[in-house]
Design an enzyme around this catalytic site. Structure first.
Site, PDB file in Angstrom:
ATOM      1  N   GLY A   1      18.236  34.577 -16.436  1.00  0.00           N
ATOM      2  CA  GLY A   1      18.771  33.336 -15.884  1.00  0.00           C
ATOM      3  C   GLY A   1      19.651  33.525 -14.674  1.00  0.00           C
ATOM      4  O   GLY A   1      20.198  32.562 -14.139  1.00  0.00           O
TER       5      GLY A   1
ATOM      6  N   SER B   1      11.224  34.995 -16.408  1.00  0.00           N
ATOM      7  CA  SER B   1      10.158  36.000 -16.293  1.00  0.00           C
ATOM      8  C   SER B   1      10.157  36.853 -17.554  1.00  0.00           C
ATOM      9  O   SER B   1      11.167  37.456 -17.899  1.00  0.00           O
ATOM     10  CB  SER B   1      10.386  36.898 -15.072  1.00  0.00           C
ATOM     11  OG  SER B   1      10.294  36.169 -13.889  1.00  0.00           O
TER      12      SER B   1
ATOM     13  N   GLY C   1      15.042  40.745 -17.183  1.00  0.00           N
ATOM     14  CA  GLY C   1      16.429  40.326 -17.403  1.00  0.00           C
ATOM     15  C   GLY C   1      17.016  40.821 -18.712  1.00  0.00           C
ATOM     16  O   GLY C   1      16.325  40.926 -19.726  1.00  0.00           O
TER      17      GLY C   1
ATOM     18  N   GLU D   1      19.079  40.412 -22.059  1.00  0.00           N
ATOM     19  CA  GLU D   1      19.336  39.253 -22.913  1.00  0.00           C
ATOM     20  C   GLU D   1      19.533  39.690 -24.354  1.00  0.00           C
ATOM     21  O   GLU D   1      19.156  40.787 -24.760  1.00  0.00           O
ATOM     22  CB  GLU D   1      18.170  38.258 -22.817  1.00  0.00           C
ATOM     23  CG  GLU D   1      16.819  38.878 -23.136  1.00  0.00           C
ATOM     24  CD  GLU D   1      15.646  38.070 -22.627  1.00  0.00           C
ATOM     25  OE1 GLU D   1      15.861  37.032 -21.985  1.00  0.00           O
ATOM     26  OE2 GLU D   1      14.514  38.495 -22.873  1.00  0.00           O
TER      27      GLU D   1
END
Length: 405
Positions: free
Chosen positions: A116, A166, A392, A394
């Site tokens: 994000g 993504s 990313g 997370e």
């Protein structure tokens, strides 16, 4: 009640650089975590989302469209050194391009951050800038930009952190000739989150392409593939969310098909991709029932409508397909032994089958894209700029292998 602070806890006056904020955090006098975070917050509140730390650009996602990516900005940052103008992603792209031309050495930009943070958007902006300043404005540049809608459709999804997250990593090499014009590009992908195909966390969706397909296909084509709306499919309702606020799935489907045409995909190739996607949805709706056979646990499929649909779409023999879903074969010393499996094992087989198919489909999509943008003459290109869009970071309520990596 009075409290006396010990010398090590004594409060120090904030330096003026931390009050007003600076464009390059190397200039901060209070160079600590609190000073850095305050500087980013101060600039963010004034709609300055980019800040330098030397040659590193820190971006804070504004979650809105800012008017700072127009042609005027592209011209403004052309041939400017980092620090001459306010921090901007275009400055990073121009610095790489200028270094590549001057030194004739390949360059690389690493785009990293948590889920994000805006990595994919900044990667697209970098590609847009490099395509604009290369000067040629050719068809290959348009093709490179059109890779984004396709890869996002098949590799991005709505998560609790990001509506367009993504779910894979990608490395893009952009090749230039001696004049600095783009000759072509090549994309490498890694770590696609295949587990999303068969299940999603609460308030999340499967990959965009499924919802776009169901919203955008004509009634005639949906009937050919025996498709209905997204609420009827187990693989699309695992997160309890089939819509994504702010996204028009039907309109995006038109953009995806248009981008596929730009990538020189034929109508038959596009239709074959849609058939595979439809088959995955029908596979997810196959229901199993536990039985026994020769005093061993076995599985039956009472309603075989979805089996018939998958077999017809993929061109499979129904008998062998059912056998593959409800039994296992072990090879020992050149001999094979086939045995039945229970209902839970059959579900695992089906899910693994679907994940494998989608993984191979994604590889095929990337291969077709590369076929269009990586021509034979590109192999003689003199220099390249690589852009690495890292998966990313997370931490979800329910994490899988992809989060561990």
């Amino acid at each position: 009640e009075e409290q006396w602070l010990t010398p090590e806890r004594r409060i120090k006056a904030m330096h003026p650089t931390s009050i007003a904020g600076v464009e390059d955090m190397i200039g901060l006098n209070d160079l600590n975590e609190a000073g850095i975070l305050r500087n980013l917050l101060t600039r963010y509140n004034n709609n300055f989302i980019y800040t330098y730390t030397g040659s590193i650009l820190v971006a804070v996602n504004p979650y809105q469209i800012l008017p700072i990516y127009k042609n005027e900005q592209i011209k403004l940052y052309r041939d400017k050194k980092i620090g001459e103008l306010p921090p901007h992603v275009f400055a990073i792209g121009d610095n790489c391009y200028t270094l590549m031309k001057r030194t004739l050495q390949n360059q690389c930009i690493v785009v990293s951050g948590e889920s994000g943070a805006g990595k994919t958007e900044n990667t697209k902006l970098l590609l847009q800038y490099l395509a604009a300043i290369s000067g040629k404005h050719s068809w290959i540049e348009q093709q490179i930009l059109e890779t984004n809608p396709i890869l996002e459709a098949f590799g991005n999804a709505k998560t609790v952190r990001n509506d367009n997250s993504s779910r894979f990593g990608k490395y893009i090499d952009i090749f230039f000739n001696t004049d600095g014009s783009i000759e072509g590009a090549r994309i490498d992908q890694y770590l696609l989150e295949k587990s999303r195909i068969v299940g999603q966390n609460q308030h999340e969706r499967n990959y965009h392409i499924f919802y776009c397909m169901l919203a955008g296909l004509s009634k005639e084509h949906k009937e050919k593939l025996h498709l209905r709306d997204a609420s009827h499919y187990k693989y699309l309702t695992g997160g309890g969310s089939t819509v994504c606020e702010g996204r028009d799935d039907a309109e995006e489907f038109v953009e995806i098909r248009s981008a596929m045409k730009v990538m020189e995909m034929t109508d038959q190739e596009i239709w074959d991709i849609l058939k595979i996607l439809a088959a995955l949805l029908h596979l997810g709706n196959i229901k199993y029932k536990g039985t026994s056979e020769n005093n061993m646990e076995a599985t039956s499929i009472p309603d075989q409508n979805n089996v018939d649909r998958v077999a017809a779409i993929l061109g499979l023999t129904k008998t062998s397909f059912v056998k593959a879903l409800t039994s296992k074969t072990i090879y020992v010393q050149g001999e094979s032994v086939t045995s039945t499996i229970n209902a839970d094992q059959s579900k695992e087989v089906r899910d693994a089958f679907c994940k494998g198919i989608y993984g191979r489909l994604f590889l095929y999509i990337v291969k077709m894209v590369n076929k269009a943008i990586y021509k034979t003459e590109v192999k003689t290109a003199k220099s390249a700029i690589g852009v690495l869009d890292i998966f990313g970071f997370e931490n979800f309520t329910s994490n899988s292998f992809e989060q561990f990596c």
